[in-house]
Design a protein around this motif. Sequence first.
Motif, PDB file in Angstrom:
ATOM      1  N   TYR A 146       8.075  66.305 -16.475  1.00 29.69           N
ATOM      2  CA  TYR A 146       8.988  66.166 -17.609  1.00 29.69           C
ATOM      3  C   TYR A 146       8.570  65.033 -18.562  1.00 29.69           C
ATOM      4  O   TYR A 146       9.146  64.900 -19.627  1.00 29.69           O
ATOM      5  CB  TYR A 146      10.407  65.867 -17.113  1.00 29.69           C
ATOM      6  N   THR A 161      14.968  60.140 -21.807  1.00 30.05           N
ATOM      7  CA  THR A 161      14.379  61.120 -22.708  1.00 30.05           C
ATOM      8  C   THR A 161      13.302  61.896 -21.971  1.00 30.05           C
ATOM      9  O   THR A 161      12.393  61.287 -21.379  1.00 30.05           O
ATOM     10  CB  THR A 161      13.772  60.431 -23.943  1.00 30.05           C
ATOM     11  N   ARG A 163      10.315  64.172 -22.550  1.00 30.00           N
ATOM     12  CA  ARG A 163       9.444  64.579 -23.649  1.00 30.00           C
ATOM     13  C   ARG A 163       8.829  65.958 -23.449  1.00 30.00           C
ATOM     14  O   ARG A 163       8.271  66.546 -24.373  1.00 30.00           O
ATOM     15  CB  ARG A 163       8.328  63.537 -23.831  1.00 30.00           C
ATOM     16  N   HIS A 164       8.904  66.470 -22.234  1.00 33.10           N
ATOM     17  CA  HIS A 164       8.340  67.790 -21.958  1.00 33.10           C
ATOM     18  C   HIS A 164       9.272  68.516 -21.013  1.00 33.10           C
ATOM     19  O   HIS A 164       9.944  67.903 -20.170  1.00 33.10           O
ATOM     20  CB  HIS A 164       6.951  67.664 -21.313  1.00 33.10           C
ATOM     21  N   ARG A 200      15.887  70.441 -25.881  1.00 33.20           N
ATOM     22  CA  ARG A 200      14.773  71.209 -26.440  1.00 33.20           C
ATOM     23  C   ARG A 200      15.123  72.686 -26.525  1.00 33.20           C
ATOM     24  O   ARG A 200      14.698  73.388 -27.440  1.00 33.20           O
ATOM     25  CB  ARG A 200      13.525  71.039 -25.583  1.00 33.20           C
ATOM     26  N   ALA A 206      13.104  66.798 -28.046  1.00 37.59           N
ATOM     27  CA  ALA A 206      13.099  66.344 -26.649  1.00 37.59           C
ATOM     28  C   ALA A 206      14.509  66.500 -26.095  1.00 37.59           C
ATOM     29  O   ALA A 206      15.485  66.638 -26.851  1.00 37.59           O
ATOM     30  CB  ALA A 206      12.635  64.898 -26.545  1.00 37.59           C
ATOM     31  N   THR A 208      17.483  64.610 -24.296  1.00 32.73           N
ATOM     32  CA  THR A 208      17.926  63.233 -24.115  1.00 32.73           C
ATOM     33  C   THR A 208      19.275  63.220 -23.414  1.00 32.73           C
ATOM     34  O   THR A 208      20.190  63.962 -23.792  1.00 32.73           O
ATOM     35  CB  THR A 208      18.040  62.500 -25.465  1.00 32.73           C
TER      36      THR A 208
END
Length: 215
Positions: A146, A161, A163-164, A200, A206, A208
Amino acid sequence: MPETLTPQLELLPPARRLLLLGLKQLGESDAEALSAVAYLSVPAVRAHLAGLAKLGLVTITRRPEGPGRPRNRYALTPRAESLFPQGYARIAHWLLEAAERDPAIRRPLFRALVEARLQQAAEAFDAPTPAGRVEQLARALDQLGYYPVLETVPGSKWRLTLRHCPFIELASEHPEICAIEARVLQVALPGGRVERACSRAEGAPACTYLLQSFR
């Protein structure tokens, strides 16, 4: 002793990435053959492979090959398989699509998914303090791919957060997946609050979450 987290293939140094790809193509091999694949000297190959062995990604076995000293043979470990493309998300998508057609299957399937994920989380987040459990959560999410960023906010709060999302295609069509993951985050903060600020799957860059502990 191998490190706890498996690194991402694309984040490894180019030489080590080439060696892992070479072992994937050649199977068990020796330093001489791998030096041709990675365009490195044999001593450099051995040094990199020793480092990969420490990460738990490569095994080193000494085997006799004719007269003379035994030679080292190198191979990928089962742990290294997670570095290469997997088809689990596609299979999961097929299963969920099949379940869509039959509510009698869908309900017990999601119930089993939730129970399994919550049980795993309960066993993984065992630190005595909320801050420790949130750190364990971030490490677990990093291992799952992630790419989390954990920030401390005053007042026993954290901003997490992601990011993936390794399941973005699945989550976009099946938002229940996001709901399951949100419940897993809650396990890290029993009695606390987990609030999703953006996702997302809903078009944000992203995912969060705002985490707050009341203990």
